[in-house]
Structures are given as C-alpha cells and as structure tokens.
Design a protein around this motif. Structure first.
Motif, PDB file in Angstrom:
ATOM      1  N   TYR A 306      12.635  52.540  53.048  1.00 41.52           N
ATOM      2  CA  TYR A 306      12.404  51.901  54.332  1.00 41.52           C
ATOM      3  C   TYR A 306      11.856  50.487  54.221  1.00 41.52           C
ATOM      4  CZ  TYR A 306      14.119  55.735  56.929  1.00 41.52           C
ATOM      5  OH  TYR A 306      14.968  56.659  57.447  1.00 41.52           O
ATOM      6  N   THR A 307      11.265  50.183  53.076  1.00 40.39           N
ATOM      7  CA  THR A 307      10.894  48.788  52.851  1.00 40.39           C
ATOM      8  C   THR A 307      12.166  47.955  52.744  1.00 40.39           C
ATOM      9  OG1 THR A 307       9.023  49.580  51.565  1.00 40.39           O
ATOM     10  CG2 THR A 307       9.505  47.254  51.407  1.00 40.39           C
ATOM     11  N   LEU A 308      13.187  48.585  52.179  1.00 41.51           N
ATOM     12  CA  LEU A 308      14.445  47.879  51.955  1.00 41.51           C
ATOM     13  C   LEU A 308      15.428  48.075  53.105  1.00 41.51           C
ATOM     14  CD1 LEU A 308      15.013  48.812  48.231  1.00 41.51           C
ATOM     15  CD2 LEU A 308      13.966  46.772  49.136  1.00 41.51           C
ATOM     16  N   GLN A 309      14.962  48.684  54.173  1.00 38.27           N
ATOM     17  CA  GLN A 309      15.854  49.101  55.247  1.00 38.27           C
ATOM     18  C   GLN A 309      16.830  48.013  55.702  1.00 38.27           C
ATOM     19  OE1 GLN A 309      13.786  50.376  58.700  1.00 38.27           O
ATOM     20  NE2 GLN A 309      15.330  51.894  59.163  1.00 38.27           N
ATOM     21  N   SER A 310      16.339  46.778  55.792  1.00 33.63           N
ATOM     22  CA  SER A 310      17.192  45.725  56.349  1.00 33.63           C
ATOM     23  C   SER A 310      18.380  45.406  55.439  1.00 33.63           C
ATOM     24  CB  SER A 310      16.376  44.472  56.598  1.00 33.63           C
ATOM     25  OG  SER A 310      15.892  43.968  55.390  1.00 33.63           O
ATOM     26  N   LEU A 311      18.336  45.860  54.225  1.00 33.77           N
ATOM     27  CA  LEU A 311      19.459  45.599  53.318  1.00 33.77           C
ATOM     28  C   LEU A 311      20.623  46.543  53.575  1.00 33.77           C
ATOM     29  CD1 LEU A 311      17.610  45.116  49.933  1.00 33.77           C
ATOM     30  CD2 LEU A 311      18.599  43.364  51.370  1.00 33.77           C
ATOM     31  N   PHE A 312      20.316  47.650  54.180  1.00 27.48           N
ATOM     32  CA  PHE A 312      21.369  48.619  54.458  1.00 27.48           C
ATOM     33  C   PHE A 312      21.786  48.483  55.910  1.00 27.48           C
ATOM     34  CE2 PHE A 312      18.546  50.479  51.282  1.00 27.48           C
ATOM     35  CZ  PHE A 312      19.442  50.778  50.275  1.00 27.48           C
ATOM     36  N   SER A 313      23.032  48.829  56.193  1.00 27.16           N
ATOM     37  CA  SER A 313      23.407  48.775  57.594  1.00 27.16           C
ATOM     38  C   SER A 313      22.826  49.985  58.309  1.00 27.16           C
ATOM     39  CB  SER A 313      24.915  48.713  57.743  1.00 27.16           C
ATOM     40  OG  SER A 313      25.506  49.854  57.199  1.00 27.16           O
ATOM     41  N   LYS A 314      22.567  51.025  57.580  1.00 28.06           N
ATOM     42  CA  LYS A 314      22.010  52.205  58.198  1.00 28.06           C
ATOM     43  C   LYS A 314      21.315  53.037  57.134  1.00 28.06           C
ATOM     44  CE  LYS A 314      23.701  55.104  61.920  1.00 28.06           C
ATOM     45  NZ  LYS A 314      24.892  55.769  62.432  1.00 28.06           N
ATOM     46  N   VAL A 315      20.154  53.499  57.450  1.00 26.56           N
ATOM     47  CA  VAL A 315      19.494  54.445  56.552  1.00 26.56           C
ATOM     48  C   VAL A 315      19.219  55.709  57.344  1.00 26.56           C
ATOM     49  CG1 VAL A 315      17.512  54.909  55.075  1.00 26.56           C
ATOM     50  CG2 VAL A 315      18.327  52.578  55.338  1.00 26.56           C
ATOM     51  N   ARG A 316      19.710  56.818  56.839  1.00 24.97           N
ATOM     52  CA  ARG A 316      19.321  58.084  57.471  1.00 24.97           C
ATOM     53  C   ARG A 316      18.615  58.912  56.423  1.00 24.97           C
ATOM     54  NH1 ARG A 316      23.997  60.594  61.232  1.00 24.97           N
ATOM     55  NH2 ARG A 316      22.373  62.121  61.660  1.00 24.97           N
ATOM     56  N   SER A 317      17.554  59.534  56.826  1.00 19.42           N
ATOM     57  CA  SER A 317      16.818  60.296  55.836  1.00 19.42           C
ATOM     58  C   SER A 317      16.595  61.722  56.309  1.00 19.42           C
ATOM     59  CB  SER A 317      15.486  59.621  55.538  1.00 19.42           C
ATOM     60  OG  SER A 317      14.901  59.196  56.734  1.00 19.42           O
ATOM     61  N   PHE A 318      16.648  62.594  55.348  1.00 19.57           N
ATOM     62  CA  PHE A 318      16.467  64.007  55.623  1.00 19.57           C
ATOM     63  C   PHE A 318      15.467  64.551  54.618  1.00 19.57           C
ATOM     64  CE2 PHE A 318      20.630  62.714  56.897  1.00 19.57           C
ATOM     65  CZ  PHE A 318      20.848  63.358  58.117  1.00 19.57           C
ATOM     66  N   ALA A 319      14.675  65.488  55.063  1.00 18.56           N
ATOM     67  CA  ALA A 319      13.747  66.109  54.132  1.00 18.56           C
ATOM     68  C   ALA A 319      13.959  67.610  54.174  1.00 18.56           C
ATOM     69  CB  ALA A 319      12.318  65.764  54.506  1.00 18.56           C
ATOM     70  N   ARG A 338       2.955  55.679  57.851  1.00 16.08           N
ATOM     71  CA  ARG A 338       2.483  56.621  58.856  1.00 16.08           C
ATOM     72  C   ARG A 338       3.529  57.695  59.108  1.00 16.08           C
ATOM     73  NH1 ARG A 338       1.481  56.484  64.631  1.00 16.08           N
ATOM     74  NH2 ARG A 338       2.559  54.512  64.856  1.00 16.08           N
ATOM     75  N   ALA A 339       4.786  57.274  59.091  1.00 12.29           N
ATOM     76  CA  ALA A 339       5.865  58.233  59.313  1.00 12.29           C
ATOM     77  C   ALA A 339       5.823  59.329  58.257  1.00 12.29           C
ATOM     78  CB  ALA A 339       7.201  57.515  59.290  1.00 12.29           C
ATOM     79  N   ILE A 340       5.629  58.916  57.023  1.00 13.55           N
ATOM     80  CA  ILE A 340       5.610  59.905  55.948  1.00 13.55           C
ATOM     81  C   ILE A 340       4.450  60.869  56.138  1.00 13.55           C
ATOM     82  CG2 ILE A 340       5.290  60.214  53.475  1.00 13.55           C
ATOM     83  CD1 ILE A 340       6.753  57.535  53.128  1.00 13.55           C
ATOM     84  N   ASN A 341       3.310  60.331  56.559  1.00 12.03           N
ATOM     85  CA  ASN A 341       2.162  61.207  56.754  1.00 12.03           C
ATOM     86  C   ASN A 341       2.361  62.170  57.915  1.00 12.03           C
ATOM     87  OD1 ASN A 341       0.755  60.181  54.620  1.00 12.03           O
ATOM     88  ND2 ASN A 341      -0.176  58.552  55.848  1.00 12.03           N
ATOM     89  N   SER A 342       2.942  61.658  59.008  1.00  7.48           N
ATOM     90  CA  SER A 342       3.057  62.527  60.175  1.00  7.48           C
ATOM     91  C   SER A 342       4.204  63.512  60.029  1.00  7.48           C
ATOM     92  CB  SER A 342       3.238  61.692  61.434  1.00  7.48           C
ATOM     93  OG  SER A 342       4.504  61.103  61.415  1.00  7.48           O
ATOM     94  N   MET A 343       5.083  63.210  59.081  1.00  7.25           N
ATOM     95  CA  MET A 343       6.232  64.078  58.836  1.00  7.25           C
ATOM     96  C   MET A 343       5.796  65.524  58.627  1.00  7.25           C
ATOM     97  SD  MET A 343       8.774  63.146  55.818  1.00  7.25           S
ATOM     98  CE  MET A 343       8.131  63.881  54.338  1.00  7.25           C
TER      99      MET A 343
END
Lengths: 454, 302
Positions: A306-319, A338-343
C-alpha cells in the motif's frame, strides 16, 4: 594565524561530518559540498538551528533522508552534551574537587587536538586503548598536559597523576585510585570522540541488519523501528520505480492534437505530436496468510504494497486463515498501518482450526475471480502449511490460468518446503515462481523486479 | 535583498508569512548564493505562498509557471511565432525578390539572402514564455515553477540550463544570459521524485506542518478576528489531530478555514460538541472523522 588554524579545524570537522553522512548512505556530490562551504561563510555559526538548516538545505536533497540526517547531526554535533550525560559523576566522586566543568572542557580540547593531529589510518589500525597509550606517551614527552592543570606521568610502567590548583598554588599528587579514575574518564572521552566518526556507519549497519533479518525473528522493538524504515524504503523504491517507468513511453502520431495545433499554420502539419503510449500499470492481487506463523510477514507485505499503491493501477488484497476475506476497502479508508491493525478486530478469518489453503483458494475462485484479468499479477504469501487439508488444486490452477503471473512468496527456508504438512511444491509447479523471501531486502527486490518484467 | 536571516524573517512576516528559522535560513542563503530552491512538503503548508511573499517583500515581479503533464518547451521557454513569420514573408515578397533578383543561380540567391541577416528567426518573431521572460527582464524577478512534480521527466531537462547557468539557448539565435539572475523557486508535492541532476542544482527546503507556536502565530495573523483563546484552542486541537493516523491530515489552510468558520458561526469557545459538529472543515474523509471522534477524549480536552 590562530584564526586560520581554527578555520581549518572547522573545515576538518565539516568534512568529517560529510563523511559520516556518506557512510549513512546519503549521496552527496562535490558540487553540494562546495555550496555548503559557500553557505557557511554567510551565516552566523553560533546559531545551532541555522547551522543545521544550512547543512540540510545544501546537502540533503531527498526528503526521505531527513530523519537520518537529523540523527547524524544530533549525534555528531551534540557530542559534548552527550559527553556529560554519559559520565556518572557519582562514580567519579573521588575526583569531585578536581574536575570542574572547566577542567573537563580543557581535557576534552587536549584530546580533540591530539586526535586531529593523528593520521586517518591510525583510527583504522589501532584500538582505542592503543590510541589512549599514544596520548599518554605524548603527554609524557611534552612534560605536562598544558593548560589543563592536570598532569599525567608514566614512571617505570606506573602512572602517576597530579593536578595543579591555582587557589592553593601548589601541586597535589593524586592517589592511585584517583589516577585510575582519571584514566577511566579519559578512556570514555576518547571512545565518544572516536565513535563520533562512525555514526553514519553504525546507522547504516543497523539498517542493513534490520532489513536482512528474518522477519519472523524481529523483536517487538525492532518491528517498531522497521515501520519507519519501511516507510522510508518504500518511498525510495516508489520514487525509483516511477522514474524508471516514465522513461519508456513513446507512441504513434496523435492525429487529433496534431491537426488541432496545426490549424494555425493552415493545416500544414508543421508540428507533430505523438501519443504517449499508455503503459499499463500492473494490477496487483495480494493473498495473505495471516495465521500466527506468518502474520508478521504478511503485515510487512501489506504495508509495502500500500505504500507503493500509486504504482499499480489497482491493488486488491485478501487475507485468509481458513476464511478468505477481502480487505481492500479497509485500506481505501484508512492509513495502511491502522488498516492492518483494525483488520483483526473487524474480521473473522477463522473457520475451524488452523490454516486451510484449499478452502480459501476455492473461496477466492468462487467469490472473487473477477479480480483476475490478464494484467493481474497475483502474489500469495504463506508457508503452504495446509494442515493436511485438501489443497484445492483445481482452483489454484484457475488462478494461474486467469492471471498474468502468479508468484508465491514463502517465508520458510527452502529445505523445509514439503516437510511435514507443507505442500509447497504441489502449489509451486503451478506458479510462475515460488520464492523463498524472508527478509525485507528480498521483499523489496522482488517488488522491484516485478516492474522490470512489465 | 535581505541583509540577514533575522531580516528575512521580519520582512516576510510583514507580508503575513510567518517563517520558521529553517525557512528563513534557506531563503536567505538562496538569495545570497543565487541558487534555486526546491521546496517540498505536504499540501497546504504554504509552498507557493512563500514565493509570492518573497516577491512582494522585495517588491519585484513574480513570474509564475504552473506545471502540468504535457508541458513542453514551447509553453515554458519560448516559441516561434509561425503565423507572423508566414505573414511577413508574404508582405515582404517583393522586397525579397528584389534582393535575390539579380542572382541567376539558386545557390547565389540563398547566399544573398543569408548575407542580410536571419530576419525571420530573430527576437522579433519570438514569443517569450515564462522562463525566457524571467531571464530577459531588466529587473530582478521571482520565477515560480509550481508543482514541478506534475510535469514530465523530460521537461526537467529543459530546466537544467536555466537552473545552473541562468541562461536559455535558442538554436537559431544563440544564448540568452540573464541580465539579472532571477530568484527561482520550484515547488513539489512529491508526486514523483525529481532527477538527481535537478536536485543537485538546487537548495532543498522541506516545509513540514508548523510547530504549535508557529501555527498560533499564523492563525492570529491571518484570522485576526478570532480571539486569542479560540485561536489557541483551534491550533492545539489540530495539532493533536495530526498525531492520529489519518489518511489526510489537516494542513495550515484547513486550520485557518476552521478558525474563520468558527468565528463566523459566532463561537467563542471550542468545546467538544462544537468541534465534532464542525470537524468536516478540517477532515475530508468520513473514516478520519470517525477516528477522531473515537479519540475525542484525548483530542478535545479544552
């Protein structure tokens, strides 16, 4: 004369500090050092804030380097403050009456001058205690230690020290214990002064150490340190990749723009415009095993993605653990960390006991196969320890077929693959590549390479 | 010119720009060393404003160039006025044939024509764009190259000559050197990294969110109608909000908006209730607002 020697001492210190910065992996060109020296003559040297900013504004051109610079600057130029912190005065109670701050300052100057007179190579070759002995020899030769009011002599292998007090106008011989303490103090001062030269190296070494350490072996304190590092490193990586990517776009004639612009020349195509070929930024789908064994590892990967998000046209993540859950939305709304923590608070990844890769892969194909296109790179993070469940290989093959490429990053050592309940190679044969990646450096290298293939 | 760092800060303050010691130092050095400054930092901390205020503090002209994707040298440096060139060749047709008339061969005619200067590629047919304009001005100017990160990487190459030597080379005419070296300020939001070549030529200034004292000074200067009590409450609250992990942190301009809005709504005191009601002035994401409300106990302690 006194002024010019003073000047050269200042210059030497500045050069020393530039070296420290270079050791810390900050690139500094000759040109920049020149403008630093130009600038130094324009400012009042007694204002620390101005002094610091002068260095920063002339030398540090990459804002991600600023924290490193600040650390180095503090360590290097606040040596004296730090020096007093490091001395336990109670420990030196015996020397109480003799060591006024003035005397310490004097002693420190003698030491500084002595160190400046030494050749650079001495520092590389000799240990600190050797250098201390050199100093004692020198003091011995010159008969006294000059203005310090403290003299140290070596007689017949034994050290004696005495100090001259102006008030009493007489010389007092120090006891053996006091001499030892004085020597101890000198040693400490020496250590601080010498180690100052190594600040940059130490920072760099620490960074390298953290980046190369197995992610799952990081201690909680180190993880905190790592976060900052990931941010900095991720930013650098992003900058580097985006610079590289733009270099390769070049396309055919842009007819619309050419005609429109050339209307003013009577429609004669006088100026040509080319279409910039749209480079398809890659789409990324990350599937992270977040079970206990690889949790930390997945966190870092998500943070980086997600730090690199702007390099991709789309990032989708699944856990997943034994439930596959899309977590993309969390990242849309919140700061990655914060997202990772609240996940973990909001979502239930478990269904039954332990990781179940097969079930999760089936779920992914059933519910989320719209995420896969021919432009998608799929990244799976996990140790492929399936707890002897059904591997869901049919679905896995589908993922491979539907995506551009499929990488599996496995934090486990290669010789442990397929051992016990790991089914790494069962999946491995259907991947573009399965890689052993277990430290941060390898992780960034992998991402870096991902963009080279495009 | 500013004569010292203190004066730099004072003169800018007169223009309602409060500088930190770091900003004043860099500005002072940039003017002294005649070097361009690359200003980076989060959005809304006053990067563009800095250039404007330097210009008005020194009472010189500001030439502004807004960068965007696709900006090319014709828009930034100079352009040949083709239509005018065409028109003139038509008008001067007779004159031209008069000059070349006596010659019998084509080569001879060309030779004749070139002997009488390259009229059509002279300064008369040149449209100066911002950069060339700032170079050729007789008075000193401030050249603001805004949001350089929005331009294409190739565009940086055109800038290099200006940044290091303060000159522009036009192949048909020659090199224009600056009559008075302009003060060049480049701003960037770090959407992309600048090339090393560009950065090496500039001083670097990173403007971060201001400290508490600085921000209070800014608010009381820019929103004088707000009481000292309200200003300090607003600033303290915003500073605390910035420590949360938000997607978009409130910047100075948002602090100012908030203070203005609260004054306009007639509040004299920022309590938890009014703060939460008006949070949307400073936070632009719903999740950010939710997070702030969640932490309201630590944030709104006024």
């Amino acid at each position: 004369m006194a002024n010019s020697t003073n000047q050269s001492a200042v210059n030497r210190k500045i050069f020393d500090f530039v070296e420290v910065l270079k050791d810390a992996d900050i690139s500094i060109s000759v040109d920049e050092v020149l403008s630093l020296f130009q600038a130094i003559t324009e400012i009042p040297l007694d204002d620390k804030e101005v002094f610091r900013q002068t260095f920063q504004t002339t030398l540090i051109k990459d804002y991600t380097d600023i924290p490193v610079f600040e650390k180095c600057f503090e360590e290097y130029f606040s040596g004296r403050g730090k020096f007093f912190d490091d001395i336990n005065f109670r420990e030196l109670a015996g020397l109480d009456n003799l060591l006024t701050p003035d005397k310490i300052k004097n002693l420190s100057e003698v030491l500084e001058n002595f160190l400046n007179s030494l050749d650079e190579s001495v520092f590389a070759e000799k240990s600190e205690s050797d250098i201390l002995n050199l100093l004692l020899d020198e003091l011995n030769d010159s008969g006294s230690s000059g203005g310090t009011g403290i003299s140290i002599f070596r007689t017949g292998g034994r050290l004696t020290a005495s100090y001259f007090s102006k008030a009493a106008d007489q010389e007092t011989q120090l006891s053996e214990a006091e001499t030892a303490e004085l020597l101890n103090l000198l040693g400490k001062m020496m250590h601080l002064k010498i180690s100052r030269r190594n600040i940059g190296k130490e920072l760099k070494e620490r960074e390298d150490y953290l980046l190369n350490k197995f992610i799952y072996q990081l201690s909680p304190e180190e993880i905190k340190e790592m976060r900052e590092l990931i941010n900095r490193f991720g930013q650098k990586l992003k900058n580097r990749i985006s610079l590289r990517k733009k270099k390769v776009k070049r396309g055919g004639l842009d007819i619309k723009k050419t005609i429109r612009t050339n209307l003013q020349y009577g429609g004669v195509p006088f100026k040509l415009f080319y279409k910039n070929k749209k480079i398809d930024r890659p789409q990324l789908v990350v599937l992270c095993d977040v079970s206990r064994s690889v949790n930390q590892y997945s966190r870092f990967m998500l943070l980086l993605a997600y730090t690199l998000q702007s390099l991709f046209s789309k990032v989708r993540s699944f856990a997943f653990i034994s439930n596959m859950v899309e977590i993309t939305d969390l990242f849309m709304e919140m700061d990655p960390e914060r997202a990772i923590n609240s996940m973990f608070e909001d979502t239930n990844f478990t269904y039954g006991w332990g990781s179940n890769y097969g079930r999760c892969i089936d779920m992914f194909i059933d519910n989320h196969s719209d995420a896969l296109t021919k432009k998608t790179s799929v990244l799976i993070l996990g140790d492929a320890r399936n707890n002897d469940n059904d591997p869901g290989i049919e679905s896995f093959k589908k993922i491979s077929e539907k995506s551009k490429n499929l990488f599996w990053l496995n934090p486990e050592k290669k010789h442990l693959w397929d051992w016990n309940d790991s089914i790494a190679s069962t999946y491995g044969v259907h991947c573009t590549e399965m890689k052993e990646v277990n430290n941060f450096i390898d992780l960034t290298e992998f991402i870096d390479k991902l963009f080279l293939d495009i | 010119m500013f004569s010292s760092i203190e004066e730099t800060s004072k003169r800018l303050e007169k223009e309602k720009y409060i500088t930190s010691r770091a900003i004043a130092t860099t500005v002072y050095l940039a003017l002294k060393l005649e070097k361009p400054v690359l200003v980076e930092g989060p959005a809304g901390v006053g990067k563009t404003e800095l250039a404007k205020c330097i210009a008005s503090a020194l009472d010189i002209e500001l030439i502004r160039m807004q960068c965007y994707e696709g900006l090319d040298e014709a828009k930034a440096l100079y352009e040949w006025e083709y239509a005018k060139q065409l028109l003139y060749t038509q008008i001067l047709k007779d004159k031209l044939s008069e000059i070349t008339g006596a010659e019998e061969t084509l080569a001879g005619a060309v030779k004749r024509l070139t002997e009488t200067e390259d009229v059509f590629f002279s300064e008369k047919f040149l449209i100066p764009r911002p950069i060339l304009k700032s170079i050729t001005k007789k008075q000193k100017t401030v050249l603001l190259i805004d949001e350089i990160d929005k331009s294409d990487p190739e565009f940086e190459a055109f800038l290099l000559e200006v940044l290091s030597d303060f000159q522009v080379t036009i192949p048909e005419i020659g090199t224009f050197s600056a009559i008075k070296k302009p003060i060049v300020i480049l701003t960037s939001n770090s959407a992309r990294e600048m090339s090393d070549a560009l950065k090496r030529r500039c001083l670097h200034l990173y403007i971060d969110y201001p400290t508490l004292e600085l921000e209070q000074k800014i608010v009381s200067l820019k929103v004088p109608e707000s009481s000292a009590r309200l200003s300090s409450q607003v600033v303290e609250t915003v500073q605390r909000i910035r420590t949360l992990k938000l997607k978009k942190e409130p910047s100075i301009s948002e602090t100012l908006d908030w203070a203005k809005a609260l004054v306009m709504l007639g509040y004299e005191d920022l309590n938890e209730k009014t703060a939460i009601e008006t949070l949307n002035f400073i936070l632009k994401y719903q999740k950010d607002i939710e997070l702030t409300i969640e932490h309201s106990r630590e944030i709104f302690i006024n």
